[in-house]
Design an enzyme around this catalytic site. Structure first.
Site, short mmCIF file in Angstrom:
data_model
loop_
_atom_site.label_atom_id
_atom_site.label_comp_id
_atom_site.label_asym_id
_atom_site.label_seq_id
_atom_site.Cartn_x
_atom_site.Cartn_y
_atom_site.Cartn_z
N ASP A 88 0.85 -1.19 0.00
CA ASP A 88 0.00 0.00 0.00
C ASP A 88 0.89 1.24 0.00
OD1 ASP A 88 0.85 -0.32 2.60
OD2 ASP A 88 -1.12 -0.37 3.50
N TYR A 143 2.92 4.79 0.80
CA TYR A 143 3.60 5.35 1.98
C TYR A 143 2.55 6.05 2.84
CZ TYR A 143 8.00 4.74 -0.66
OH TYR A 143 9.06 4.24 -1.35
N PHE A 183 6.27 3.01 -4.38
CA PHE A 183 7.66 3.19 -3.98
C PHE A 183 8.25 4.54 -4.39
CE2 PHE A 183 7.19 -1.48 -4.37
CZ PHE A 183 7.36 -1.80 -3.05
N HIS A 207 9.18 -7.82 0.81
CA HIS A 207 9.01 -6.37 0.67
C HIS A 207 10.33 -5.67 0.99
CE1 HIS A 207 7.42 -2.31 1.36
NE2 HIS A 207 6.37 -2.70 0.65
#
Length: 244
Positions: A64, A66, A77, A188
């Site tokens: 999801d 930031y 990202f 991740h």
């Protein structure tokens, strides 16, 4: 009314009329009205706007957005120019350097639009989040929409690459036709998990090898930085000792 501005509008038109999406929309109206939600509502579909269906060659799938101020802008990202790189992105750049020898950009340069314009879809499994609350919008309907996005891409004849980073992203693997497309899985890149299965994946070189093998242009993974920017020792320390 959703208006992405490219082929995604027609491809997802039916999804935007389904009950689950209408329920999600009502949920989001209240969330944005009373709480701080990221990204800005006008940026929710930025990844799809930047990379059309027919232009997509690589999907980088995260979890999801930031959830801290000033970071999320609708592309997984990525942060806008001038915003300090979050630690997950620092780890991505570290892996990129280890893989292809590409220098790590300056700390305030984490804008991944150069990837998106070459056909890299920077997608999260969930497209919104509450401030300071990771995974706060999971199971509200976004996953059904991103499932459909992955299914549509998998149906394409032209081979492409799917990078699935993190548990939520890796759940999409059954939706992908691996007889045609390349799936690259990893943990991740968050400091909480990166050392447990993200580093060493060589995602970027493997993606380019696959694209070239299938007659497509490879991705130029460089994020340009100013000539006088240098890789600072502090950045190297931060990469190796992240605790966030």
């Amino acid at each position: 009314m959703v208006n992405i501005g490219n082929s995604w509008d027609d491809l997802l038109a039916k999804e935007f009329t389904k009950d689950y999406y209408l329920d999600l929309r009502e949920f989001l109206i209240n969330e944005y009205k009373y709480l701080t939600i990221y990204p800005d509502m006008n940026d929710i579909f930025s990844a799809l706007k930047a990379t059309s269906y027919e232009d997509c060659k690589v999907v980088i799938l995260g979890q999801d957005p930031y959830h801290e101020p000033g970071q999320a802008h609708g592309m997984a990202f990525s942060v806008r120019p001038g915003v300090r790189q979050p630690k997950s992105l620092i780890n991505i750049f570290k892996e990129l350097k280890d893989d292809l020898g590409i220098p790590i950009p300056a700390k305030d340069n984490g804008y991944l639009m150069p990837w998106a314009t070459q056909g890299v879809l920077l997608l999260n499994t969930c497209l919104t989040v509450r401030e300071h609350q990771a995974a706060s919008h999971h199971d509200k309907g976004w996953e059904r929409l991103t499932d459909r996005i992955i299914e549509l891409l998998s149906e394409r004849e032209l081979p492409m690459v799917f990078m699935l980073w993190g548990a939520n992203a890796r759940k999409k693997k059954p939706l992908i036709d691996e007889s045609r497309h390349l799936v690259l899985e990893g943990a991740h890149p968050s400091p909480l998990s990166a050392y447990g299965g993200f580093f060493g994946g060589k995602y970027f070189s493997r993606a380019n090898e696959f694209l070239v093998k299938n007659g497509e242009e490879p991705i130029d993974w460089r994020i340009e930085t100013k000539e006088d920017d240098t890789e600072e020792p502090e950045l190297r320390i931060e990469i190796k000792n992240t605790e966030e």
